[in-house]
Write an enzyme that holds these catalytic residues in place. Structure first.
Site, short mmCIF file in Angstrom:
data_model
loop_
_atom_site.label_atom_id
_atom_site.label_comp_id
_atom_site.label_asym_id
_atom_site.label_seq_id
_atom_site.Cartn_x
_atom_site.Cartn_y
_atom_site.Cartn_z
N ASP A 84 15.21 29.83 19.54
CA ASP A 84 16.67 29.76 19.58
C ASP A 84 17.21 31.13 19.94
O ASP A 84 16.98 32.10 19.20
CB ASP A 84 17.21 29.31 18.22
CG ASP A 84 16.56 28.01 17.75
OD1 ASP A 84 16.34 27.13 18.60
OD2 ASP A 84 16.28 27.88 16.55
N ASP A 118 21.04 15.58 13.46
CA ASP A 118 21.03 16.78 12.63
C ASP A 118 21.53 16.42 11.24
O ASP A 118 22.63 15.87 11.09
CB ASP A 118 21.93 17.86 13.24
CG ASP A 118 21.36 18.43 14.53
OD1 ASP A 118 20.26 18.01 14.93
OD2 ASP A 118 22.02 19.29 15.14
#
Length: 238
Positions: free
Chosen positions: A129, A8
């Site tokens: 998500d 990330d």
């Protein structure tokens, strides 16, 4: 089981967030070193997220992403801030193998259909998500009223075949994935490829996902902290 170690990106560095909270940053590392380490360990798939891009709603970490692409022959999927066909074209041109559309799947579903028509369903995935059963967008800063099941159904009707599903409450917590959510979605849509994301902390968690019918998973904090050794992960992948 197909495994995707995650990197990330925030401000050009590899970081881990807890439950997607940009104020809870840990494990700042060199993403190029991490990508090389994973390649050397034999992993054939990488999962990259442009966290700056997700928040800014446009690509930000393009330079470091390009360098990672140049450095490794692994299959790379990328998400974060990908909201236009032009952005997709840029990343696919530099050799990114698959792009993950998240927020735009909620706000502009026609874009997803256009992308699949232009680039192919094997190059476009949708990230779902969830927070308390609802789909979160904009780097998880906003929660919509759409459910994960509804979004998956709508996107599948538009030609999407691959979905990355994250339970935000599990992300970065090292407490195990939401196997029930994933199993329910997979059973409801058996033709879809669902990649589990968030919460994996042990090989036992991966086995639970397999039992739930999930054949691919993203591994984040667990590999970076050493909670699961890379050699053991590679053995699990086969």
């Amino acid at each position: 089981m197909k495994l995707y170690p995650a990197i990330d990106l925030l401000n050009g560095k590899s970081v881990r967030l807890t439950q997607g909270d940009y104020d809870q940053v840990s494990l700042t590392e060199d993403p190029l070193y991490q990508a090389q380490r994973l390649t050397d360990a034999g992993f054939a798939h990488l999962h990259l997220v442009d966290l700056d891009g997700a928040r800014a709603q446009r690509p930000i970490n393009r330079r470091i992403i390009t360098r990672i692409r140049e450095q490794t022959s692994a299959f790379i999927e990328l998400g974060g801030g990908i909201r236009t066909l032009a952005a997709m074209e840029i990343y696919l041109t530099i050799g990114i193998d698959r792009l993950i559309v998240g927020s735009a799947a909620v706000s502009d579903p026609d874009l997803v259909e256009q992308a699949i028509a232009r680039f192919g369903s094997n190059r476009i995935a949708v990230g779902i998500d969830t927070r308390a059963g609802k789909v979160a967008t904009n780097g998880w800063l906003t929660t919509s009223q759409q459910t994960a099941n509804a979004l998956l159904t709508a996107m599948q009707q538009r030609g999407v075949t691959t979905f990355i599903v994250t339970d935000i409450a599990k992300d970065g917590m090292m407490q195990g994935p939401n196997a029930q959510l994933l199993a329910d979605l997979q059973q409801a849509m058996p033709q879809a490829t669902i990649i589990a994301s968030g919460g994996v902390s042990s090989l036992a968690d991966l086995r639970r996902l397999q039992t739930a019918g999930i054949q691919a998973a993203i591994i984040g904090k667990a590999w970076q902290t050493g909670a699961i050794e890379l050699a053991m992960l590679k053995q699990m992948e086969g």
